[in-house]
Design a protein around this motif. Structure first.
Motif, PDB file in Angstrom:
ATOM      1  N   LEU A  44      35.977  34.680  38.719  1.00  0.00           N
ATOM      2  CA  LEU A  44      35.982  35.934  39.462  1.00  0.00           C
ATOM      3  C   LEU A  44      35.684  35.646  40.925  1.00  0.00           C
ATOM      4  O   LEU A  44      34.669  35.036  41.250  1.00  0.00           O
ATOM      5  CB  LEU A  44      34.926  36.884  38.892  1.00  0.00           C
ATOM      6  CG  LEU A  44      34.850  38.276  39.523  1.00  0.00           C
ATOM      7  CD1 LEU A  44      36.104  39.074  39.216  1.00  0.00           C
ATOM      8  CD2 LEU A  44      33.607  39.022  39.038  1.00  0.00           C
ATOM      9  N   SER A  59      39.661  44.981  44.057  1.00  0.00           N
ATOM     10  CA  SER A  59      40.691  43.944  44.020  1.00  0.00           C
ATOM     11  C   SER A  59      41.242  43.641  45.411  1.00  0.00           C
ATOM     12  O   SER A  59      41.584  42.497  45.720  1.00  0.00           O
ATOM     13  CB  SER A  59      41.827  44.352  43.085  1.00  0.00           C
ATOM     14  OG  SER A  59      42.476  45.518  43.565  1.00  0.00           O
ATOM     15  N   LYS A  60      41.329  44.640  46.277  1.00  0.00           N
ATOM     16  CA  LYS A  60      41.869  44.402  47.615  1.00  0.00           C
ATOM     17  C   LYS A  60      40.930  43.523  48.442  1.00  0.00           C
ATOM     18  O   LYS A  60      41.373  42.596  49.131  1.00  0.00           O
ATOM     19  CB  LYS A  60      42.115  45.742  48.327  1.00  0.00           C
ATOM     20  CG  LYS A  60      43.168  46.631  47.669  1.00  0.00           C
ATOM     21  CD  LYS A  60      44.556  46.070  47.866  1.00  0.00           C
ATOM     22  CE  LYS A  60      45.639  47.094  47.542  1.00  0.00           C
ATOM     23  NZ  LYS A  60      45.610  47.585  46.157  1.00  0.00           N
ATOM     24  N   ARG A  62      38.697  41.396  47.281  1.00  0.00           N
ATOM     25  CA  ARG A  62      38.718  40.043  46.710  1.00  0.00           C
ATOM     26  C   ARG A  62      40.002  39.323  47.098  1.00  0.00           C
ATOM     27  O   ARG A  62      40.006  38.121  47.367  1.00  0.00           O
ATOM     28  CB  ARG A  62      38.583  40.117  45.188  1.00  0.00           C
ATOM     29  CG  ARG A  62      37.224  40.603  44.697  1.00  0.00           C
ATOM     30  CD  ARG A  62      37.070  40.324  43.207  1.00  0.00           C
ATOM     31  NE  ARG A  62      35.832  40.894  42.690  1.00  0.00           N
ATOM     32  CZ  ARG A  62      35.746  42.043  42.020  1.00  0.00           C
ATOM     33  NH1 ARG A  62      36.854  42.736  41.760  1.00  0.00           N
ATOM     34  NH2 ARG A  62      34.592  42.493  41.592  1.00  0.00           N
ATOM     35  N   THR A  63      41.119  40.059  47.129  1.00  0.00           N
ATOM     36  CA  THR A  63      42.398  39.452  47.506  1.00  0.00           C
ATOM     37  C   THR A  63      42.367  39.000  48.960  1.00  0.00           C
ATOM     38  O   THR A  63      42.852  37.907  49.292  1.00  0.00           O
ATOM     39  CB  THR A  63      43.541  40.460  47.282  1.00  0.00           C
ATOM     40  OG1 THR A  63      43.607  40.770  45.890  1.00  0.00           O
ATOM     41  CG2 THR A  63      44.870  39.888  47.739  1.00  0.00           C
ATOM     42  N   GLY A 176      39.980  39.104  39.346  1.00  0.00           N
ATOM     43  CA  GLY A 176      39.686  40.318  40.093  1.00  0.00           C
ATOM     44  C   GLY A 176      40.566  40.562  41.295  1.00  0.00           C
ATOM     45  O   GLY A 176      40.333  41.516  42.040  1.00  0.00           O
ATOM     46  N   VAL A 177      41.593  39.724  41.526  1.00  0.00           N
ATOM     47  CA  VAL A 177      42.481  39.949  42.670  1.00  0.00           C
ATOM     48  C   VAL A 177      43.676  40.796  42.235  1.00  0.00           C
ATOM     49  O   VAL A 177      43.844  41.108  41.056  1.00  0.00           O
ATOM     50  CB  VAL A 177      42.958  38.617  43.287  1.00  0.00           C
ATOM     51  CG1 VAL A 177      41.774  37.769  43.703  1.00  0.00           C
ATOM     52  CG2 VAL A 177      43.854  37.848  42.302  1.00  0.00           C
ATOM     53  N   THR A 178      44.548  41.123  43.193  1.00  0.00           N
ATOM     54  CA  THR A 178      45.748  41.882  42.856  1.00  0.00           C
ATOM     55  C   THR A 178      46.715  41.020  42.045  1.00  0.00           C
ATOM     56  O   THR A 178      46.691  39.791  42.116  1.00  0.00           O
ATOM     57  CB  THR A 178      46.470  42.356  44.133  1.00  0.00           C
ATOM     58  OG1 THR A 178      46.876  41.196  44.874  1.00  0.00           O
ATOM     59  CG2 THR A 178      45.572  43.231  44.980  1.00  0.00           C
ATOM     60  N   ASP A 179      47.582  41.689  41.303  1.00  0.00           N
ATOM     61  CA  ASP A 179      48.582  40.968  40.521  1.00  0.00           C
ATOM     62  C   ASP A 179      49.503  40.141  41.421  1.00  0.00           C
ATOM     63  O   ASP A 179      49.997  39.082  41.019  1.00  0.00           O
ATOM     64  CB  ASP A 179      49.428  41.951  39.705  1.00  0.00           C
ATOM     65  CG  ASP A 179      48.626  42.608  38.589  1.00  0.00           C
ATOM     66  OD1 ASP A 179      47.554  42.063  38.236  1.00  0.00           O
ATOM     67  OD2 ASP A 179      49.065  43.662  38.085  1.00  0.00           O
TER      68      ASP A 179
END
Length: 632
Positions: A44, A59-60, A62-63, A176-179
């Protein structure tokens, strides 16, 4: 106040100037305190300052953080960030939102981790790189070192480094990031992990650890059914464990799967392995012989003993007295055997004695791993080849016959003060040709066996720790405050471990890496004898792996006797009870029990005549092996 024509870059620069002023004092204070920062992408996505986790939520966010970390200090363009954050579904406020993410991260991370606006994007840099850790960089560094060690045949070192590298993973990468970011970056990271894992397994197969790897390889194949290298490794592991039919079945299953799913045949390398298994007996690779030499300052040093070395004062003093020729001892033997069960600390004691005797043996100190834990350890002739090479004898001067090698070896050592440490010796036949038999040299031998027929040799039997020594080692690893606060529980843990040093060290390592655990939590996990060996494993320390060679070396009858005696539990029993259980006469039962005592799988009870006890971890190993037999 109205500011005409203020661009995004100008706004960023104004904001960064204000932010630097605001956090300058905190940065100086953290630097004085030895502050450190740690980032995780192999799991994560997250960040820590010291031991405090930073709340990087959503998620944003973390991305955004992961994209900057993966760039390794390079500028990440706005276009790249937009793609990773939103792909093609771009909101109308993309630039403003990116600025917001940058601003939030700055406030979260502090002054040492600087996010700067550098058109056409953003750059992540650190003011004090020596106080910043990124798990991906650590993984890549250790994996590269492990691959080099594997290529050079240093299999034990390769296994240690690669296991250390793999320990940096705390779940699937980029959690936890974006796809969008996961789709782009995860495959290459996962490929790097699998490559490191396969290299690690190659190293451990070369060390002869076939049986232990079968379960791991079976799980790996289930996750990666079309990956060829794990199939080859599983075939080698099964074949090396004597399960040749199963190894051949793995090949047939893979060939069928390849043909049906992708219409391909196995590679030539896999077909050659299959053919070699068909036409040969089970193979066990030779143990790696590692030599350390101390002759002058530039030579490689002996491996360090643990800084928390505990106990063994009497045994250390005895070994030093034997090898150094202390006054008052007539006809002093120049060889000393330290025997005991695996994991009891024989090698560590030998390294300590070697250091204490550096001045007594100033010319050379040679440490030779004789690989006694393997089913087919190297013979004396092979070991002599390595010794003569390290002693500077050119290869073209080494004779063919073992007898001539022995003579040359002893001539080379004549007139020197050399200490030879023969670690993990298999038996007397392997050791006897390696004895220097010249004045001024000493030999320290470690072995599971007593090596009772070696002439003129002193013997030291290394047993488990005393309760006080167990508490001392555990306290040195996790802190005396924790062992004092839960003293009774600490003793319970040591007793479950049978006061075996390696088991105590594993428990200490697990507790040290989990400061939030109580000792009772670990003690409860160790309570079930059927799973205690699963708990006694951390990093490259595995109690099951250390105990198994002693059990595997027994004859079928003796292995069966251990399994039957395990029904009595780890408590004390009389020889007559054993005779009834084994369906033997009392005389024959004594013989069986004595052989198990010599193998360090049984202990006489010093408090009661003709009474014995199965050590706690041997009892657990017997339950473990009995379950494997049922599954098989």
């Amino acid at each position: 106040m109205f500011l005409p024509n203020v661009t995004a870059d100008m706004f960023e620069n104004l904001e960064q100037t204000s932010w630097r002023r605001q956090h300058a004092g905190n940065a100086a204070a953290r630097a004085c305190e030895g502050w450190s920062m740690r980032f995780q992408v192999l799991g994560l996505v997250g960040a820590w300052v010291g031991d405090t986790q930073i709340e990087v939520r959503g998620s944003k966010m973390r991305t955004f953080l992961a994209s900057l970390l993966l760039a390794r200090g390079r500028v990440v363009s706005d276009a790249r960030l937009m793609q990773m954050l939103w792909d093609e579904d771009l909101p109308s406020t993309t630039q403003a939102q990116i600025q917001t993410y940058a601003s939030r991260l700055r406030s979260l991370l502090g002054a040492e981790a600087r996010i700067t606006r550098q058109p056409p994007g953003y750059r992540f840099e650190f003011l004090a790189r020596d106080r910043v850790q990124l798990d991906l960089v650590e993984f890549e560094t250790l994996a590269a070192q492990g691959s080099t060690a594997l290529a050079e045949g240093r299999h034990a070192e390769a296994s240690r480094l690669l296991r250390d590298a793999l320990s940096r993973w705390n779940g699937p990468a980029l959690g936890g990031v974006t796809d969008h970011l996961a789709t782009v970056e995860q495959p290459s990271l996962e490929e790097a992990r699998l490559t490191a894992l396969e290299s690690c397994i190659d190293a451990e197969l070369a060390l002869g650890e076939h049986q232990r790897l079968i379960t791991d390889l079976t799980a790996l194949i289930a996750a990666e059914p079309l990956r060829e290298r794990p199939r080859m490794q599983l075939m080698s592991a099964l074949h090396g464990s004597g399960r040749t039919a199963d190894a051949l079945a793995v090949y047939q299953d893979f060939r069928t799967a390849l043909a049906e799913l992708v219409g391909l045949d196995p590679s030539s390398e896999l077909r050659e392995l299959h053919q070699s298994i068909l036409t040969s007996v089970p193979r066990t690779p030779r143990a790696t012989i590692t030599l350390w030499t101390r002759r002058q300052e530039g030579d490689p040093a002996l491996p360090p003993e643990p800084s928390d070395f505990t106990g063994r004062a009497a045994e250390t003093e005895r070994a030093c007295a034997v090898l150094s020729g202390s006054p008052g001892q007539a006809e002093l033997p120049t060889a000393c055997v330290v025997s005991g069960m695996n994991g009891v600390g024989k090698t560590t004691l030998a390294q300590r004695v070697t250091r204490l005797l550096t001045k007594r043996f100033p010319d050379r100190q040679l440490l030779v791993d004789l690989g006694g834990r393997h089913a087919s350890p190297p013979g004396a002739g092979t070991v002599l080849d390595g010794l003569l090479a390290r002693l500077g004898v050119p290869a073209d001067r080494v004779p063919e016959s073992t007898a001539a090698k022995v003579e040359l070896y002893r001539r080379t050592l004549a007139g020197t003060k050399t200490l030879l440490i023969l670690d993990d010796a298999h038996d007397e036949r392997q050791v006897r040709p390696l004895l220097p038999s010249v004045p001024g040299c000493g030999v320290l031998i470690t072995s599971r066996s007593l090596l009772a027929t070696l002439e003129g040799t002193a013997r030291i039997t290394l047993g488990p720790f005393s309760p006080a020594e167990s508490m001392q080692l555990l306290g040195r690893i996790i802190g005396v405050d924790r062992t004092t606060a839960e003293h009774r529980t600490a003793l319970d843990i040591a007793e479950v471990c049978g006061h075996l040093p390696i088991a105590i060290r594993v428990c200490g390592s697990r507790l040290a890496s989990r400061p939030h655990w109580s000792l009772r939590r670990l003690a409860d996990r160790l309570r079930d004898p059927a799973r205690v060996l699963d708990e006694l494993r951390v990093g490259d320390l595995d109690v099951r792996e250390r105990l198994l060679p002693s059990f595997a070396a027994l004859s079928d009858d003796l292995r069966g006797a251990v399994l039957r005696l395990s029904a009595l539990g780890p408590g004390t029993f009389h020889v007559r009870t054993a005779a009834e259980l084994l369906r033997l006469s009392t005389v024959d039962a004594f013989d069986v029990l004595d052989e198990l005592v010599a193998a360090h799988l049984l202990r006489p009870d010093p408090r009661a005549v003709d009474h014995y006890r199965l050590p706690e971890l041997v009892h657990a190993l017997a339950l473990d092996q009995e379950q494997l037999c049922k599954v098989g």
